[in-house]
Design a protein around this motif. Sequence first.
Motif, PDB file in Angstrom:
ATOM      1  N   THR A   1      45.859  36.036  40.086  1.00 16.60           N
ATOM      2  CA  THR A   1      47.047  36.372  39.287  1.00 16.60           C
ATOM      3  C   THR A   1      47.758  37.607  39.839  1.00 16.60           C
ATOM      4  OG1 THR A   1      45.868  37.886  37.822  1.00 16.60           O
ATOM      5  CG2 THR A   1      45.885  35.543  37.189  1.00 16.60           C
ATOM      6  N   ARG A   2      49.023  37.730  39.476  1.00  9.86           N
ATOM      7  CA  ARG A   2      49.803  38.885  39.918  1.00  9.86           C
ATOM      8  C   ARG A   2      49.189  40.189  39.410  1.00  9.86           C
ATOM      9  NH1 ARG A   2      55.244  36.827  37.253  1.00  9.86           N
ATOM     10  NH2 ARG A   2      54.110  34.878  37.540  1.00  9.86           N
ATOM     11  N   GLU A   3      48.581  40.143  38.216  1.00 10.39           N
ATOM     12  CA  GLU A   3      47.967  41.361  37.666  1.00 10.39           C
ATOM     13  C   GLU A   3      46.796  41.812  38.537  1.00 10.39           C
ATOM     14  OE1 GLU A   3      48.601  38.629  35.793  1.00 10.39           O
ATOM     15  OE2 GLU A   3      50.262  39.372  34.547  1.00 10.39           O
ATOM     16  N   ASP A   4      45.939  40.840  38.913  1.00 11.28           N
ATOM     17  CA  ASP A   4      44.789  41.174  39.761  1.00 11.28           C
ATOM     18  C   ASP A   4      45.233  41.640  41.147  1.00 11.28           C
ATOM     19  OD1 ASP A   4      43.111  40.571  37.696  1.00 11.28           O
ATOM     20  OD2 ASP A   4      42.440  38.635  38.490  1.00 11.28           O
TER      21      ASP A   4
ATOM     22  N   GLN B   1      48.139  43.150  41.889  1.00  7.56           N
ATOM     23  CA  GLN B   1      48.719  44.492  41.786  1.00  7.56           C
ATOM     24  C   GLN B   1      47.645  45.561  41.623  1.00  7.56           C
ATOM     25  OE1 GLN B   1      51.805  45.163  42.523  1.00  7.56           O
ATOM     26  NE2 GLN B   1      52.298  43.011  42.738  1.00  7.56           N
ATOM     27  N   LYS B   2      46.616  45.236  40.835  1.00 12.71           N
ATOM     28  CA  LYS B   2      45.528  46.193  40.604  1.00 12.71           C
ATOM     29  C   LYS B   2      44.797  46.484  41.914  1.00 12.71           C
ATOM     30  CE  LYS B   2      41.470  46.763  37.579  1.00 12.71           C
ATOM     31  NZ  LYS B   2      40.326  46.406  38.444  1.00 12.71           N
ATOM     32  N   ARG B   3      44.466  45.430  42.627  1.00 12.96           N
ATOM     33  CA  ARG B   3      43.692  45.580  43.865  1.00 12.96           C
ATOM     34  C   ARG B   3      44.513  46.278  44.963  1.00 12.96           C
ATOM     35  NH1 ARG B   3      39.629  47.151  46.309  1.00 12.96           N
ATOM     36  NH2 ARG B   3      38.998  46.012  48.158  1.00 12.96           N
TER      37      ARG B   3
ATOM     38  N   ASP C   1      54.389  46.496  48.508  1.00 11.91           N
ATOM     39  CA  ASP C   1      53.603  46.973  47.365  1.00 11.91           C
ATOM     40  C   ASP C   1      52.622  48.060  47.777  1.00 11.91           C
ATOM     41  OD1 ASP C   1      54.898  45.396  45.552  1.00 11.91           O
ATOM     42  OD2 ASP C   1      53.360  43.825  45.482  1.00 11.91           O
TER      43      ASP C   1
ATOM     44  N   TYR D   1      52.827  35.332  47.263  1.00 13.28           N
ATOM     45  CA  TYR D   1      52.731  36.743  47.616  1.00 13.28           C
ATOM     46  C   TYR D   1      53.002  36.956  49.119  1.00 13.28           C
ATOM     47  CZ  TYR D   1      51.285  41.589  46.942  1.00 13.28           C
ATOM     48  OH  TYR D   1      51.267  42.972  46.865  1.00 13.28           O
TER      49      TYR D   1
ATOM     50  N   ASP E   1      52.228  35.165  42.192  1.00 17.45           N
ATOM     51  CA  ASP E   1      50.777  34.951  42.135  1.00 17.45           C
ATOM     52  C   ASP E   1      50.354  34.205  43.395  1.00 17.45           C
ATOM     53  OD1 ASP E   1      50.433  35.585  39.056  1.00 17.45           O
ATOM     54  OD2 ASP E   1      52.077  34.131  39.214  1.00 17.45           O
TER      55      ASP E   1
END
Length: 176
Positions: free
Chosen positions: A14-17, A19-21, A53, A157, A170
């Motif tokens: 996912t985009r959240e994972d 961005q976090k990584r 990013d 991505y 994603d």
Amino acid sequence: MIKVHDKTFVPFITREDIQKRVGELAEMINEEYAGKKPLLIGILNGSFIFAADLFRGLTIEAEISFIKLVSYKGTTSTGNVVTAIGMEEDLHGRHIIIVEDIIDTGKTLSSFLPEIHHRNPASVKIATFLSKPEALKYDIKADFNAFNIENKFVVGYGLDYDGLGRNLPDLFILSE
Ligand code: XMP
Ligand code: MG
């Protein structure tokens, strides 16, 4: 499920994972390169979103540039030769971070890295969004690796299937 050209892909990371990584990798670079003004070199086209990013996550002084690799059959026994287009920066004494979308067999980077070392940088490290450890055939190891993935085709991505899919926020994987 999404369709790109004739193939079906399913959600994978996912985009959240992502961005976090990617933020974590940026933090590692912030710590390791403070005061060194690293020069990130993104390899087009696939790395442009990851590079953006990652670069935005840097709070230290840093520069970025992009190159395109063109491979052609050499006449020597080494086979494919990879040349960089658009590398005007003086790399002498610089701390270089190569930014790739994915290390698959490692062939692209193993043929390109000598060209970088030839320009006498102070150091060279590799940041990649993805690695496929099972596909690796060359002696290439990423210093900053966001995700290891299985040996299957992925899009999103920045990564494409025949030109399409790069704009997906994603990551998607080919469905069986
Ligand atoms: P090598 O084998 O040189 O390959 O490490 C790196 C290049 O191969 C492409 N590649 C992919 N592109 N989804 C993609 O969209 C994938 O799953 C994939 N696997 C490899 C990519 O262009 C990368 O720079
Ligand atoms: Mg590609």
